[in-house]
Design a protein around this motif. Structure first.
Motif, PDB file in Angstrom:
ATOM      1  N   SER A 197     -13.015  -5.256   4.401  1.00 17.42           N
ATOM      2  CA  SER A 197     -12.326  -4.148   5.063  1.00 17.42           C
ATOM      3  C   SER A 197     -11.422  -4.721   6.139  1.00 17.42           C
ATOM      4  O   SER A 197     -11.743  -5.747   6.745  1.00 17.42           O
ATOM      5  CB  SER A 197     -13.320  -3.184   5.701  1.00 17.42           C
ATOM      6  N   TYR A 206      -8.750   4.009   1.076  1.00 19.82           N
ATOM      7  CA  TYR A 206      -8.103   4.173   2.382  1.00 19.82           C
ATOM      8  C   TYR A 206      -8.011   5.643   2.762  1.00 19.82           C
ATOM      9  O   TYR A 206      -8.261   6.526   1.947  1.00 19.82           O
ATOM     10  CB  TYR A 206      -6.703   3.539   2.377  1.00 19.82           C
ATOM     11  N   VAL A 215      -8.996  -0.097   5.741  1.00 18.28           N
ATOM     12  CA  VAL A 215      -8.812  -0.088   4.287  1.00 18.28           C
ATOM     13  C   VAL A 215      -9.895  -0.996   3.722  1.00 18.28           C
ATOM     14  O   VAL A 215     -10.136  -2.075   4.254  1.00 18.28           O
ATOM     15  CB  VAL A 215      -7.423  -0.658   3.910  1.00 18.28           C
ATOM     16  N   SER A 216     -10.557  -0.561   2.663  1.00 17.60           N
ATOM     17  CA  SER A 216     -11.504  -1.462   2.012  1.00 17.60           C
ATOM     18  C   SER A 216     -10.909  -1.901   0.685  1.00 17.60           C
ATOM     19  O   SER A 216     -10.234  -1.131   0.001  1.00 17.60           O
ATOM     20  CB  SER A 216     -12.870  -0.805   1.811  1.00 17.60           C
ATOM     21  N   MET A 217     -11.122  -3.152   0.365  1.00 19.75           N
ATOM     22  CA  MET A 217     -10.617  -3.741  -0.870  1.00 19.75           C
ATOM     23  C   MET A 217     -11.811  -4.348  -1.584  1.00 19.75           C
ATOM     24  O   MET A 217     -12.506  -5.204  -1.026  1.00 19.75           O
ATOM     25  CB  MET A 217      -9.574  -4.813  -0.526  1.00 19.75           C
ATOM     26  N   PHE A 275       0.827  -1.189   0.000  1.00 18.52           N
ATOM     27  CA  PHE A 275       0.000   0.000   0.000  1.00 18.52           C
ATOM     28  C   PHE A 275       0.871   1.251   0.000  1.00 18.52           C
ATOM     29  O   PHE A 275       2.069   1.188   0.275  1.00 18.52           O
ATOM     30  CB  PHE A 275      -0.905   0.019   1.240  1.00 18.52           C
ATOM     31  N   PHE A 309      -8.743  -0.180  -3.893  1.00 14.81           N
ATOM     32  CA  PHE A 309      -8.376   0.025  -2.497  1.00 14.81           C
ATOM     33  C   PHE A 309      -8.821   1.429  -2.101  1.00 14.81           C
ATOM     34  O   PHE A 309      -8.463   2.395  -2.755  1.00 14.81           O
ATOM     35  CB  PHE A 309      -6.861  -0.110  -2.300  1.00 14.81           C
TER      36      PHE A 309
END
Length: 96
Positions: free
Chosen positions: A27, A70, A12-14, A2, A68
Motif C-alpha cells: 500500500s 483505491y 492505494v493497495s496493489m 492510475f 489496484f
C-alpha cells in the motif's frame, strides 16, 4: 498510471495475484503534486518494517494479474484489475 479520479489523500493497495491467490502486495500514497498519477519502483524493493526485499520483475513474471484498490475523489472504493497475461513474451520481445 492510475485513474484521474483517485483521491491522493487515501492509500492505494496493489496486489499481485496468480490464479486468484496473492503473490505479493503493498500500500502507498500517490504524490498529489504530480499532474498524472503514476508510480515507479526500482526492480528491487526493500520494505523497511520487515527488511524484506521484493524483486518486482520476478513478481510480474510469477503473477497473472495486478489488482489496484483505491478510493475515488467522491469517496467510493474502486478496483482496477490489470492482466499480466503475455508479460514474459512482451518483455522478452524488447531484447530480441
Amino acid at each position: 498510471m492510475f485513474a484521474l479520479d483517485i483521491d491522493p489523500a487515501q492509500e492505494v493497495s496493489m496486489t499481485f495475484q496468480k490464479r486468484g491467490r496473492g503473490v505479493a502486495g503493498m500500500s502507498f500514497l500517490i504524490n498529489p503534486a504530480i499532474e498524472i498519477p503514476a508510480i515507479a519502483f526500482p526492480n528491487i524493493v526493500t520494505f523497511s518494517e520487515s527488511s524484506t526485499t521484493l524483486n518486482m520483475l520476478q513478481t510480474h513474471i510469477d503473477s497473472d494479474t495486478i489488482i489496484f484498490d483505491y478510493t475515488t475523489k467522491e469517496g467510493k472504493q474502486n478496483v482496477f484489475k490489470f492482466p499480466l497475461t503475455g508479460f514474459n513474451e512482451k518483455y522478452l520481445e524488447q531484447f530480441i
